[in-house]
Enzyme design. Structure first.
Site, mmCIF file in Angstrom:
data_model
loop_
_atom_site.group_PDB
_atom_site.id
_atom_site.type_symbol
_atom_site.label_atom_id
_atom_site.label_comp_id
_atom_site.label_asym_id
_atom_site.label_seq_id
_atom_site.Cartn_x
_atom_site.Cartn_y
_atom_site.Cartn_z
ATOM 1 N N LEU A 107 0.855 -1.188 0.000
ATOM 2 C CA LEU A 107 0.000 0.000 0.000
ATOM 3 C C LEU A 107 0.888 1.234 0.000
ATOM 4 O O LEU A 107 1.824 1.327 0.802
ATOM 5 C CB LEU A 107 -0.901 0.015 1.239
ATOM 6 C CG LEU A 107 -1.753 1.273 1.443
ATOM 7 C CD1 LEU A 107 -2.805 1.395 0.342
ATOM 8 C CD2 LEU A 107 -2.431 1.247 2.819
ATOM 9 N N ILE A 139 4.659 -0.953 3.074
ATOM 10 C CA ILE A 139 4.228 0.410 2.798
ATOM 11 C C ILE A 139 5.153 0.958 1.713
ATOM 12 O O ILE A 139 6.377 0.913 1.862
ATOM 13 C CB ILE A 139 4.290 1.291 4.060
ATOM 14 C CG1 ILE A 139 3.418 0.704 5.181
ATOM 15 C CG2 ILE A 139 3.853 2.716 3.718
ATOM 16 C CD1 ILE A 139 1.946 0.569 4.823
ATOM 17 N N LYS A 140 4.570 1.451 0.640
ATOM 18 C CA LYS A 140 5.368 1.943 -0.483
ATOM 19 C C LYS A 140 5.715 3.421 -0.293
ATOM 20 O O LYS A 140 4.838 4.247 -0.037
ATOM 21 C CB LYS A 140 4.598 1.760 -1.799
ATOM 22 C CG LYS A 140 4.363 0.313 -2.172
ATOM 23 C CD LYS A 140 3.523 0.169 -3.429
ATOM 24 C CE LYS A 140 4.318 0.439 -4.681
ATOM 25 N NZ LYS A 140 3.528 0.158 -5.908
ATOM 26 N N ILE A 141 6.997 3.717 -0.427
ATOM 27 C CA ILE A 141 7.499 5.088 -0.357
ATOM 28 C C ILE A 141 8.355 5.335 -1.595
ATOM 29 O O ILE A 141 9.257 4.553 -1.893
ATOM 30 C CB ILE A 141 8.348 5.318 0.906
ATOM 31 C CG1 ILE A 141 7.506 5.119 2.171
ATOM 32 C CG2 ILE A 141 8.962 6.716 0.894
ATOM 33 C CD1 ILE A 141 8.294 5.297 3.469
#
Length: 365
Positions: A107, A139-141
């Site tokens: 996400l 978690i996508k950054i």
């Protein structure tokens, strides 16, 4: 043996770059896991914008969450986590069997934060990870300069990160360095170094960017050359003293992931990037149509190795043809971030519109 199984057995993980409620409700994702050897899933703002805008599958969830007075952003994250929680449950057996090395879903934080203060990204990443409560959620950054600082801090905080929007070897190495700094800080603080991560290198957008600007002999070769060069750097990094020390302390090596592997050129083979970037100890996350094409008629040839390379010569040919590869990498990262911002704004507008529509249709929900 179908090609997806052959690639899986060769040591490359196959993930699906798609998420819709219909994919879950229809049982298709379970089919892909059982029969096509898919072991993970990624998402992004564009995928969710299309999924929510083009169907009524999310209306009931939106109505329920909108009744609580949430902002469009928080409402979206709640709805997205409904889908990703279901997908994470399907991948949980893989996650457990591989001791956390595989079976992940992803996400993304708000792309509006990509060039903002890193503290805001870390705050949101930590919040999403805690709210989800899933053992197999990345978690996508984005790996922008600001994002790199956030990646280090989020890793230090124990949040598993999928570094997205990487386009070059240099950008990949910078992301790997940020990740390792976070792990090193955890070790210094007496914390567990077991915080997995993947680094997503985008492939097909390179060739789209130079389409019609280079000789025909170089058509659809730039993305693969960048991928090969980055894979070599990945292999060298895995053997470095720094990584060996971290692994000896119990850390996991950040895994290289091929992203944007759907073929954008209609005249090219629809499995081009999957076949060209078959490599052990990597991940390929592909769109649904690419997955089905590869399962149907894909071929698994020789895997990438460290010993034989054409990428350096190919990249020199592109430079000779007038392509500033380094400058283009920066441009592609900026354009990728801008594209996600556009999708995000479209998604937020869609959420707001649907909140009003379904609220009127379902008063009291």
């Amino acid at each position: 043996m179908i090609a997806t199984q052959a690639l899986h057995e060769a040591g490359q993980r196959l993930w699906l770059d798609s998420i819709t409620r219909e994919l879950l409700d229809s049982g298709r994702l379970e089919h892909y896991i059982t029969d096509l050897f898919v072991t993970g899933l990624t998402s992004n703002p564009t995928l969710f914008d299309h999924a929510i805008r083009r169907s009524s599958d999310y209306d009931a969830s939106i109505a329920r969450e909108a009744a609580g007075g949430l902002s469009p952003e928080l409402l979206f994250f709640r709805v997205a986590l409904e889908d990703l929680s279901r997908a994470a449950g399907l991948f949980l057996p893989v996650h457990q069997r591989t001791r956390g090395q595989d079976g992940w879903v992803s996400l993304e934080v708000s792309p509006l934060l990509a060039f903002e203060q890193p503290e805001l990204t870390v705050e949101q990443a930590t919040m999403l990870h805690a709210e989800a409560g899933l053992p197999n959620l990345f978690i996508k950054i984005p790996g922008t300069p600001t994002g790199l600082r956030a990646i280090e801090e989020a890793t230090f905080a124990g949040v598993p990160i999928n570094v997205t929007l990487l386009f070059s070897t240099e950008q990949y190495l910078a992301a790997a360095d940020a990740y390792m700094k976070g792990i090193e800080r955890r070790l210094e603080a007496g914390e567990s170094p077991e915080v997995p991560s993947v680094a997503s290198l985008f492939i097909s957008r390179w060739d789209k960017a130079v389409e019609g600007q280079v000789p025909e002999s170089l058509r659809n070769r730039l993305g693969i050359a960048v991928g090969e060069r980055t894979y070599r750097a990945y292999c060298e990094l895995r053997e470095s003293a720094r990584v060996r020390r971290l692994v000896s302390e119990g850390a996991s090596m950040q895994t290289l992931l091929w992203a944007s592997t759907g073929t954008k050129d209609p005249t090219a083979r629809d499995t081009l990037y999957v076949e060209s970037l078959a490599a052990a100890d990597t991940i390929n996350t592909m769109p649904e149509h690419t997955l089905l094409a590869f399962a149907d008629h894909g071929q698994v040839g020789p895997l990438l190795t460290r010993e034989e390379w054409e990428s350096d010569e190919v990249l020199e040919e592109f430079k000779t043809a007038g392509v500033d590869v380094d400058g283009l990498a920066t441009q592609l990262q900026r354009e990728g971030a801008d594209s996600f911002v556009k999708s995000w704004n479209s998604l937020m507008a869609c959420i707001a519109e649907k909140s009003e529509e379904v609220g009127a249709a379902h008063p009291g929900v």
